[in-house]
Enzyme design. Structure first.
Site, PDB file in Angstrom:
ATOM      1  N   SER A 129     -13.106 110.601 -22.120  1.00 14.79           N
ATOM      2  CA  SER A 129     -13.421 110.937 -20.731  1.00 14.79           C
ATOM      3  C   SER A 129     -13.045 109.780 -19.808  1.00 14.79           C
ATOM      4  O   SER A 129     -13.272 108.610 -20.133  1.00 14.79           O
ATOM      5  CB  SER A 129     -14.915 111.224 -20.571  1.00 14.79           C
ATOM      6  OG  SER A 129     -15.306 112.353 -21.329  1.00 14.79           O
ATOM      7  N   SER A 130     -12.464 110.112 -18.646  1.00 16.12           N
ATOM      8  CA  SER A 130     -12.109 109.142 -17.624  1.00 16.12           C
ATOM      9  C   SER A 130     -11.171 108.085 -18.215  1.00 16.12           C
ATOM     10  O   SER A 130     -10.063 108.408 -18.632  1.00 16.12           O
ATOM     11  CB  SER A 130     -13.378 108.532 -17.023  1.00 16.12           C
ATOM     12  OG  SER A 130     -13.091 107.815 -15.842  1.00 16.12           O
ATOM     13  N   SER A 131     -11.582 106.828 -18.277  1.00 15.81           N
ATOM     14  CA  SER A 131     -10.750 105.804 -18.905  1.00 15.81           C
ATOM     15  C   SER A 131     -10.423 106.183 -20.346  1.00 15.81           C
ATOM     16  O   SER A 131      -9.317 105.921 -20.838  1.00 15.81           O
ATOM     17  CB  SER A 131     -11.471 104.454 -18.883  1.00 15.81           C
ATOM     18  OG  SER A 131     -10.731 103.471 -19.561  1.00 15.81           O
TER      19      SER A 131
ATOM     20  N   TYR B 210     -10.479 114.458 -20.758  1.00 16.30           N
ATOM     21  CA  TYR B 210     -11.326 114.842 -19.638  1.00 16.30           C
ATOM     22  C   TYR B 210     -11.186 113.888 -18.445  1.00 16.30           C
ATOM     23  O   TYR B 210     -11.557 112.715 -18.529  1.00 16.30           O
ATOM     24  CB  TYR B 210     -12.790 114.864 -20.082  1.00 16.30           C
ATOM     25  CG  TYR B 210     -13.121 115.936 -21.079  1.00 16.30           C
ATOM     26  CD1 TYR B 210     -13.571 117.191 -20.675  1.00 16.30           C
ATOM     27  CD2 TYR B 210     -12.974 115.705 -22.451  1.00 16.30           C
ATOM     28  CE1 TYR B 210     -13.881 118.182 -21.594  1.00 16.30           C
ATOM     29  CE2 TYR B 210     -13.277 116.695 -23.380  1.00 16.30           C
ATOM     30  CZ  TYR B 210     -13.726 117.934 -22.940  1.00 16.30           C
ATOM     31  OH  TYR B 210     -14.031 118.910 -23.860  1.00 16.30           O
TER      32      TYR B 210
END
Length: 295
Positions: free
Chosen positions: A138-140, A162
């Site tokens: 997720s994200s990074s 994500y």
């Protein structure tokens, strides 16, 4: 944002108070570790002869331990017969290195090398099935998922990503966190390229590779005010060009109300999910991921 206040995506995922699955334990001595990664994981007491492996990557400001509590992968590990591994990076505000040449080079000595060595360890110690190695984040962690699929495409069978950015979007930046990155065009959705241009970013990471790339799920919310929703289209451009796939159709309200499933080709290699009204980050859809991974 002011320089004395950490941008929001370093704080976007708080520590879950309760685990969503089995408790993970610290794992050490898993191999060469050039950037000082830490590792937690859940190893079922009873494993098949050739288990699968999920490598799950936390967001900025987080840790593998936190991410294990924010996902439900471990809850299915015993029944599914797979290992779940949650590494942590302690550098650059706990953001994965998706900018330096070391990490954007196969076996270059960056975070990507350490993550690859974790998979090598799992294969050696648990006889993990090379055809059942998966990466998600997720994200990074999503950004790093894209980097791992570009750097080690022959290692991973599939991925789920994500709320991130295309592979190579931050190449050459001064850092990988919102505090150190400098040029914030990627985060703001201002790095717009053609599919062919994005494909060159992938090809530059592992030059000369002519094999197949992992199956990809790409998720993003259209209300994301941290990493621009534009990055969904850019990431889908990238991987559709790499895979030579064309957009086929949208399916609304799938897998739930407000989500649109975006099919490329026959839907077995590349699928996007646009989440209406969802901010940063899209919640992990563990059940969809496990079906995609055939676990």
């Amino acid at each position: 944002m002011s320089s004395n206040r950490a941008p929001s995506y370093t704080r976007c995922m708080s520590l879950a108070s309760l685990s969503n699955g089995q408790a993970v334990t610290s794992i050490t001595d898993w191999g060469a570790n050039p950037t000082g990664l830490e590792l937690h994981g859940y190893i079922p007491s009873s494993l098949p002869a050739k288990p699968g492996v999920i490598l799950a990557l936390h967001p900025c400001g987080g840790s593998g331990l936190q991410y294990s509590r924010q996902t439900k992968y471990t809850a299915f590990a015993d029944k599914g017969g797979f290992i779940t591994l949650f590494p942590s990076t302690k550098n650059d505000y706990n953001c994965w290195d998706v900018a330096t040449n070391k990490s954007l080079t196969r076996d270059g000595g960056g975070d990507s090398t350490g993550l690859s060595n974790i998979i090598k360890w799992a294969k050696s110690k648990y006889n993990a099935d090379p055809a059942k190695i998966f990466v998600t984040g997720s994200s990074s962690g999503c950004m790093m998922t894209n980097i791992m699929c570009a750097t080690y495409p022959d290692v991973f069978a599939a991925s789920s990503c994500y709320s991130g950015m295309p592979a190579g979007c931050l190449a050459g930046a001064s850092g990988s966190s919102p505090i150190t990155v400098g040029d914030r065009r990627c985060e703001q959705g201002k790095m717009v390229k053609t599919g062919a241009e994005w494909a060159k970013e992938v090809q530059a990471i592992y030059p000369g590779y002519n094999g197949t790339y992992p199956k990809m799920l790409i998720w993003h919310g259209d209300a994301d005010r941290v990493i621009s929703y534009t990055n969904l289209a850019e990431t889908l451009k990238q991987w559709s060009a790499v895979k030579g796939l064309s957009f086929t159709k949208n399916i609304t309200n799938t897998p739930q109300a407000g989500y649109t499933q975006m099919i490329y080709g026959d839907g077995t290699e590349l699928v996007g999910y646009s989440a209406a009204g969802v901010g940063h980050t899209v919640p992990v859809h563990d059940d969809i991921d496990l079906k995609w991974f055939n676990l």
